[in-house]
Motif scaffolding. Structure first.
Motif, PDB file in Angstrom:
ATOM      1  N   ALA A 135       7.417   3.400 -15.986  1.00 12.59           N
ATOM      2  CA  ALA A 135       6.985   4.208 -14.849  1.00 12.59           C
ATOM      3  C   ALA A 135       6.542   5.591 -15.319  1.00 12.59           C
ATOM      4  N   GLN A 136       7.284   6.178 -16.232  1.00  8.38           N
ATOM      5  CA  GLN A 136       6.936   7.495 -16.760  1.00  8.38           C
ATOM      6  C   GLN A 136       5.611   7.445 -17.502  1.00  8.38           C
ATOM      7  N   LEU A 137       5.409   6.417 -18.305  1.00  2.34           N
ATOM      8  CA  LEU A 137       4.151   6.269 -19.041  1.00  2.34           C
ATOM      9  C   LEU A 137       2.983   6.178 -18.072  1.00  2.34           C
ATOM     10  N   LEU A 138       3.111   5.364 -17.041  1.00  6.03           N
ATOM     11  CA  LEU A 138       2.028   5.224 -16.061  1.00  6.03           C
ATOM     12  C   LEU A 138       1.751   6.553 -15.366  1.00  6.03           C
ATOM     13  N   ARG A 139       2.793   7.256 -14.999  1.00  2.00           N
ATOM     14  CA  ARG A 139       2.646   8.554 -14.336  1.00  2.00           C
ATOM     15  C   ARG A 139       1.914   9.539 -15.251  1.00  2.00           C
ATOM     16  N   GLU A 140       2.344   9.612 -16.488  1.00  2.00           N
ATOM     17  CA  GLU A 140       1.742  10.558 -17.435  1.00  2.00           C
ATOM     18  C   GLU A 140       0.297  10.203 -17.756  1.00  2.00           C
ATOM     19  N   GLU A 141       0.032   8.940 -17.989  1.00  2.00           N
ATOM     20  CA  GLU A 141      -1.321   8.543 -18.367  1.00  2.00           C
ATOM     21  C   GLU A 141      -2.307   8.759 -17.226  1.00  2.00           C
ATOM     22  N   ARG A 142      -1.864   8.536 -16.021  1.00  2.00           N
ATOM     23  CA  ARG A 142      -2.745   8.710 -14.870  1.00  2.00           C
ATOM     24  C   ARG A 142      -3.074  10.189 -14.661  1.00  2.00           C
ATOM     25  N   ILE A 143      -2.113  11.053 -14.890  1.00  2.00           N
ATOM     26  CA  ILE A 143      -2.296  12.481 -14.639  1.00  2.00           C
ATOM     27  C   ILE A 143      -2.906  13.208 -15.837  1.00  2.00           C
ATOM     28  N   ASP A 144      -2.397  12.918 -17.021  1.00  2.00           N
ATOM     29  CA  ASP A 144      -2.707  13.734 -18.196  1.00  2.00           C
ATOM     30  C   ASP A 144      -3.817  13.214 -19.098  1.00  2.00           C
ATOM     31  N   ASP A 145      -4.206  11.979 -18.970  1.00  2.15           N
ATOM     32  CA  ASP A 145      -5.128  11.422 -19.947  1.00  2.15           C
ATOM     33  C   ASP A 145      -6.232  10.646 -19.241  1.00  2.15           C
ATOM     34  N   ASP A 190      -5.846   2.816 -13.271  1.00  2.00           N
ATOM     35  CA  ASP A 190      -6.412   2.551 -11.948  1.00  2.00           C
ATOM     36  C   ASP A 190      -6.822   1.083 -11.800  1.00  2.00           C
ATOM     37  N   GLN A 191      -7.331   0.492 -12.857  1.00  2.00           N
ATOM     38  CA  GLN A 191      -7.676  -0.935 -12.823  1.00  2.00           C
ATOM     39  C   GLN A 191      -6.434  -1.783 -12.589  1.00  2.00           C
ATOM     40  N   LEU A 192      -5.342  -1.434 -13.243  1.00  2.00           N
ATOM     41  CA  LEU A 192      -4.089  -2.155 -13.036  1.00  2.00           C
ATOM     42  C   LEU A 192      -3.624  -1.977 -11.591  1.00  2.00           C
ATOM     43  N   ASN A 193      -3.716  -0.769 -11.086  1.00  2.00           N
ATOM     44  CA  ASN A 193      -3.337  -0.498  -9.712  1.00  2.00           C
ATOM     45  C   ASN A 193      -4.133  -1.393  -8.752  1.00  2.00           C
ATOM     46  N   LEU A 194      -5.434  -1.460  -8.940  1.00  2.00           N
ATOM     47  CA  LEU A 194      -6.274  -2.300  -8.077  1.00  2.00           C
ATOM     48  C   LEU A 194      -5.930  -3.776  -8.217  1.00  2.00           C
ATOM     49  N   ALA A 195      -5.685  -4.227  -9.440  1.00  3.77           N
ATOM     50  CA  ALA A 195      -5.345  -5.639  -9.661  1.00  3.77           C
ATOM     51  C   ALA A 195      -4.052  -6.004  -8.962  1.00  3.77           C
ATOM     52  N   LEU A 196      -3.086  -5.097  -8.967  1.00  5.36           N
ATOM     53  CA  LEU A 196      -1.800  -5.379  -8.328  1.00  5.36           C
ATOM     54  C   LEU A 196      -1.865  -5.246  -6.804  1.00  5.36           C
ATOM     55  N   ARG A 197      -2.887  -4.638  -6.281  1.00  3.81           N
ATOM     56  CA  ARG A 197      -3.051  -4.499  -4.836  1.00  3.81           C
ATOM     57  C   ARG A 197      -3.774  -5.692  -4.227  1.00  3.81           C
ATOM     58  N   ALA A 198      -4.474  -6.460  -5.044  1.00  5.40           N
ATOM     59  CA  ALA A 198      -5.223  -7.609  -4.545  1.00  5.40           C
ATOM     60  C   ALA A 198      -4.265  -8.698  -4.103  1.00  5.40           C
ATOM     61  N   PRO A 199      -4.630  -9.432  -3.067  1.00  9.82           N
ATOM     62  CA  PRO A 199      -3.772 -10.537  -2.622  1.00  9.82           C
ATOM     63  C   PRO A 199      -3.589 -11.560  -3.747  1.00  9.82           C
ATOM     64  N   ASP A 226       0.803  -1.224   0.000  1.00  5.76           N
ATOM     65  CA  ASP A 226       0.000   0.000   0.000  1.00  5.76           C
ATOM     66  C   ASP A 226       0.835   1.273   0.000  1.00  5.76           C
ATOM     67  N   ASP A 227       2.045   1.214   0.526  1.00  2.00           N
ATOM     68  CA  ASP A 227       2.858   2.425   0.628  1.00  2.00           C
ATOM     69  C   ASP A 227       3.713   2.688  -0.619  1.00  2.00           C
ATOM     70  N   ILE A 228       3.524   1.890  -1.664  1.00  2.00           N
ATOM     71  CA  ILE A 228       4.262   2.078  -2.921  1.00  2.00           C
ATOM     72  C   ILE A 228       3.277   2.531  -3.989  1.00  2.00           C
ATOM     73  N   ARG A 229       3.560   3.695  -4.572  1.00  2.00           N
ATOM     74  CA  ARG A 229       2.720   4.166  -5.681  1.00  2.00           C
ATOM     75  C   ARG A 229       2.928   3.233  -6.879  1.00  2.00           C
ATOM     76  N   LEU A 230       1.888   3.041  -7.663  1.00  2.00           N
ATOM     77  CA  LEU A 230       1.960   2.127  -8.803  1.00  2.00           C
ATOM     78  C   LEU A 230       3.182   2.406  -9.665  1.00  2.00           C
ATOM     79  N   GLU A 231       3.395   3.651 -10.049  1.00  2.00           N
ATOM     80  CA  GLU A 231       4.494   3.978 -10.963  1.00  2.00           C
ATOM     81  C   GLU A 231       5.866   3.884 -10.310  1.00  2.00           C
ATOM     82  N   GLU A 232       5.911   3.716  -8.990  1.00  2.00           N
ATOM     83  CA  GLU A 232       7.179   3.578  -8.279  1.00  2.00           C
ATOM     84  C   GLU A 232       7.523   2.120  -7.952  1.00  2.00           C
TER      85      GLU A 232
END
Length: 80
Positions: free
Chosen positions: A51-61, A69-78, A36-42
Motif C-alpha cells: 500500500a505504501q509503495l502504491l501511494r508513493e509511486e502514484r504521488i512521487d514518481d 493508474d492502469q492497475l487501478n482501472l483494471a481492478l475497477r472493471a467488472p 469506487d469508494d475504496i482508494r487503490l492503496e487502501e
C-alpha cells in the motif's frame, strides 16, 4: 531526458507479486471489481508495504503513476 515507461509486469514485481501474464490476470480476476469508494492503496488485499509503495509511486514518481493508474482501472472493471 525521455520519461521511462514501465511495464505492468514491472509494477507487480515491485509489489513482490508474481509478474507473469497468467498470474497478473489471476490477481485482477480475484480482486476485481474494487469498489469506487475504496482508494487503490487502501484495498484490503495489499500488505502495508505494498500500500505504501502504491501511494508513493502514484504521488512521487510520474513514470510509475501511469502504470499504477492502469492497475487501478483494471481492478475497477467488472470481473469476467
Amino acid at each position: 531526458m525521455e520519461p521511462t515507461v514501465h511495464a505492468f509486469s514491472e509494477l507487480f514485481a515491485q509489489l513482490g507479486l508474481p509478474d507473469d501474464a497468467a498470474s497478473i490476470r489471476a490477481f485482477i480476476a480475484t480482486h476485481a471489481p474494487l469498489a469506487d469508494d475504496i482508494r487503490l492503496e487502501e484495498a484490503p488485499f495489499w500488505t502495508p508495504a505494498q500500500a505504501q509503495l502504491l501511494r508513493e509511486e502514484r504521488i512521487d514518481d510520474a513514470d510509475w503513476a501511469i502504470v499504477v493508474d492502469q492497475l487501478n482501472l483494471a481492478l475497477r472493471a467488472p470481473a469476467h
